[in-house]
Write an enzyme that holds these catalytic residues in place. Structure first.
Site: not given
Ligand code: PLP
Length: 389
Positions: A49, A173, A198
């Site tokens: 971990r 983000d 993604k």
């Molecule tokens: N941030 C954005 C812009 C997203 O579109 C997503 C998921 O679609 C996330 C964060 C969350 O990611 P995760 O599904 O890997 O937790």
């Protein structure tokens, strides 16, 4: 050594420390590691971990791709975002975008208020609105750029200056752009967080996320959050994200070119009411996107004439685009945010942020662009012929 371009760095990024001269860091499944002596507690690998060679490989890659000083991998993009918010102390105030991924909105409205965190949601396309929302307690400015699903663009450089003026951090983000197109730390952000599920993973087969920083004052706290909260990704996921990262720019180049052609084609179609795509010269934030991104991304949203009934008929008629949540991978996906990814946001809040009930979000993959356009054409024809009745 000469500066290396992204395509080269992606193929080689990561730890130089691989056993047996292996080209790929193996998937280390060991949860625990032998102590040499009872006093050898300082070893890098003690308990999985805290650190593992496979996760180290991914964190080294993300540090390199985002241009930071250290990276922290998490079990999902949401766990990574949660780690960023857990840096906040009770009483802190956050200025966040009014258009956010739904679960990020849920964290900020449903979970963090319990810990005394207050949030102002603002239109991050307007720097003066961000500045006006700042107060003495503001510790964090937070937004996606491009945003999910409306593809708003925030001016990261300007937002960093506003945040720093108020002694706050700026966290971005970067999921929709990926470091192939945008590196927020280079633009002045302090923290970049993203879902590696993604574009980095790129094949819809691993859920994980990362936080990258270039501020040493954040490193100890993030590392503690990572191993005490324990939301770490497994080694298989780390391996898959590294494997995906090797081809990130090459995939994204094709995806962006496909997205550009599709956005242009749809813009001219009489059944399409509005196309949301930062690459269009008429997109309100096109100039900022041009300044801070290397290309405009591979996400395209659209409003069809006919609203939600037309939208649902369209997405159900598509054959190559799969009706599914998520984005960024090699295959093209389509969804209706109000019914799928953003259904948890109260309808009035969704509408106020500009997400109509019939908004359609496309994640453009690497298929041949003519096949994708043919599919969209036949989907629109099906709507026109009323095949959904
Ligand atoms: N941030 C954005 C812009 C997203 O579109 C997503 C998921 O679609 C996330 C964060 C969350 O990611 P995760 O599904 O890997 O937790």
């Amino acid at each position: 050594m000469a500066h290396r371009r992204a395509q080269t760095r992606e193929v080689h990024a990561g730890s130089a420390d691989r056993p047996f001269g292996a080209i790929n860091q193996p998937i280390f499944t060991s949860c625990t590691y032998e102590y040499e002596t009872a006093h050898s507690i300082g070893g890098r690998y003690r308990y999985g971990r805290m650190a593992s060679p496979t996760r180290d490989e991914l964190e080294a890659m993300m540090t390199d791709l985002e241009g930071g000083t250290s990276a922290y991998a998490f079990a999902s993009g949401m766990a990574a975002i949660d780690a960023v918010f857990s840096l906040l102390e009770p009483g802190a105030h956050v200025v966040a975008a009014d258009n956010l991924y739904a679960e990020t909105y849920d964290l900020l409205t449903g979970i963090y208020p319990m810990y005394g965190i207050d949030v102002s949601f603002v239109d991050i396309r307007r720097n003066e609105v961000i500045a006006d929302a700042m107060c003495r307690e503001t510790a964090l400015v937070y937004f996606e750029s491009p945003t999910n699903p409306l593809l708003h663009i925030g001016d990261i450089e300007a937002a960093a200056a506003i945040a720093h003026d108020g002694d706050a951090f700026l966290a971005i983000d970067n999921t929709f752009a990926s470091p192939a197109l945008q590196r927020p730390l280079e633009l002045g952000a302090d923290i970049v967080v993203e879902s590696l599920t993604k574009y980095i993973g790129g094949h819809s087969d691993a859920i994980l996320g990362s936080v990258v920083v270039d501020d040493p004052s954040l490193e100890e706290q993030l590392s503690t959050i990572q191993y005490t909260r324990g939301a770490i990704p497994g080694s298989l996921e780390c391996f898959l994200a590294v494997r995906g990262g090797r081809t990130l720019s090459r995939r994204v180049e094709v995806q962006c070119a496909n997205a550009r052609a599709i956005a242009e084609w749809m813009e001219a179609h009489e059944m399409v009411d509005h196309v949301y795509y930062p690459g269009q010269p008429n997109h309100p934030n096109h100039d900022i996107a041009t300044r801070q991104m290397d290309d405009y991304g591979a996400m395209v949203s659209l409003d069809l004439k006919g609203g939600e009934p037309a939208a649902t008929a369209f997405v159900e008629a598509l054959e190559i685009f799969t009706l599914a949540e998520s984005l960024g991978a090699v295959e093209s996906l389509v969804e209706v945010p109000a019914l799928m990814t953003h259904q948890d946001i109260p309808p009035e809040k969704r509408a106020a942020s500009g997400i109509s009930d019939g908004l359609v979000r496309l994640s453009i993959g690497i298929e041949h662009v003519d096949d994708l356009i043919d599919d969209i054409r036949q989907g629109l024809q099906a709507v026109e012929l009323g095949e959904h009745d």
